[in-house]
Enzyme design. Sequence first.
Site: not given
Length: 494
Positions: A212, A318, A349, A374
Amino acid sequence: MMRLTNSSIQRRLASTSAKATKNLKRSVTEHYFPNEPREPIITGSTKKSLAAIKSLDEVFDSRAVYMVCDYEKSLGNYIVDKDGNVYLDTYSQIASIALGYNNPALIETAKSPAMIESLVNRPALGNFPSTKWEDILRTGLLAAAPKGFDKVWTALSGSDANETAYKAAFMYHMQRLRGKKTDFSELEKQSTMLNEAPGSPDLAIMSFKRGFHGRLFGSLSTTRSNPIHKLDIPAFKWPVAPFPQLKYPIDQFESENRAEEEKCLQATEKIIREWNGKISAIIIEPIQSEGGDNHATSFFFQGLRDLTKEYGVLMIVDEVQTGVGATGKFWAHEHWNLTSPPDIVTFSKKFQAAGYYYSNDDLRPNLPFRQFNTWCGDLTRALIAKTIYEEVQKHDLVENVNTVGNYLYENLSALQEKYPQHIRNLRGKNTGTFIGWDCGNQEKQKELLQKMRKSGVNIGGCGIQAIRLRPMLIFEKRHADQFLGILESNIASL
């Protein structure tokens, strides 16, 4: 109002209390939260919460909501719902709270002039960074960087961290092919505006089965954990490699697990060869979290690193869910002791901020505005991350995670022996509090999750049938005893 005082919990709490009285020094949690609840409290009602969910659903899709929370009353390891139910939280906002609810150190940071300045004047960091930005990075996110990393790009979420890492990998790939100082051809400029090659090249990020990596377009194309995440969304046709399906406990099945990991490495190499130079990077989690808390050994990850080096493919790790202390190392990939560090490490997280680390200057695009948006992250979140890192270091919270994790695993192992039909494939030995197990089937998983919440423990599932523990870094043995007692009581009633 019901206080949870079954005999198993009482025995565990009495043992913890007796040990605590011998040690006059306050624990870290007591230091932060002297008024933290001593145990879960269930009022017997969820009417207000259910009504609030129904009302909220009129303006915000609330079908995934478990409870409406009163964050003003939540404290430390305990979360409070709208009905006043007090839950021991072992899920911590999907593994994203490090220091507990209403942590005083974070509150001080929130009230600081730097925070106020950045909130009311949110800077577009790529164009107009604050005079404080470099110092915040150097003393916060970069001070916490994994060994071998000295640069960071900040992002807005875990998905965004991975997306921007993919972009860096693709631009690096093409810069190597054309030369970093070579200008783009007219054909590249024209074709990319049509989403065609050569300007939009046919490159890929390879991920692993059950992994994931987020829910945006690029990250979703590498997510392989649950069809509901991906259905109806167009996807890049990128390759997927097998992730080892190990037998647990890992150390009791060494030969079988080694054979499984070797098979997966051979399959990964075959895919890399078949794609013939089009795979820019692989991305992998140290522990597959959403996909079921699936583990692999250092042998497998070192094998991946060797393959990426051999074939000129970047290795992205990850650490969105595993990072910031939860596995007993600040970064989970430190458990592997790789011969060379990964190329990119993504985070989010528990840091309450997001982005990726790197060290190779060539991973910085050759021109400005190619890696850009931005905000380019959020200075306010970087301030919070800095405080989190400082508090983790000050109170040695990674060691606390190790101590409590070992205690949890030892006691869960005993429960597995007692209730083998309900606790299967226990995993997470020597990985802090990052612990999981299987329930036998999806129905038993859902039943146990519901029973635990009704008994005052907020807990999460993952994969098809797994339970995952994701407590905060301030989760201590007395909290573990409460959890273990309530867990045993509910498992016995399944």
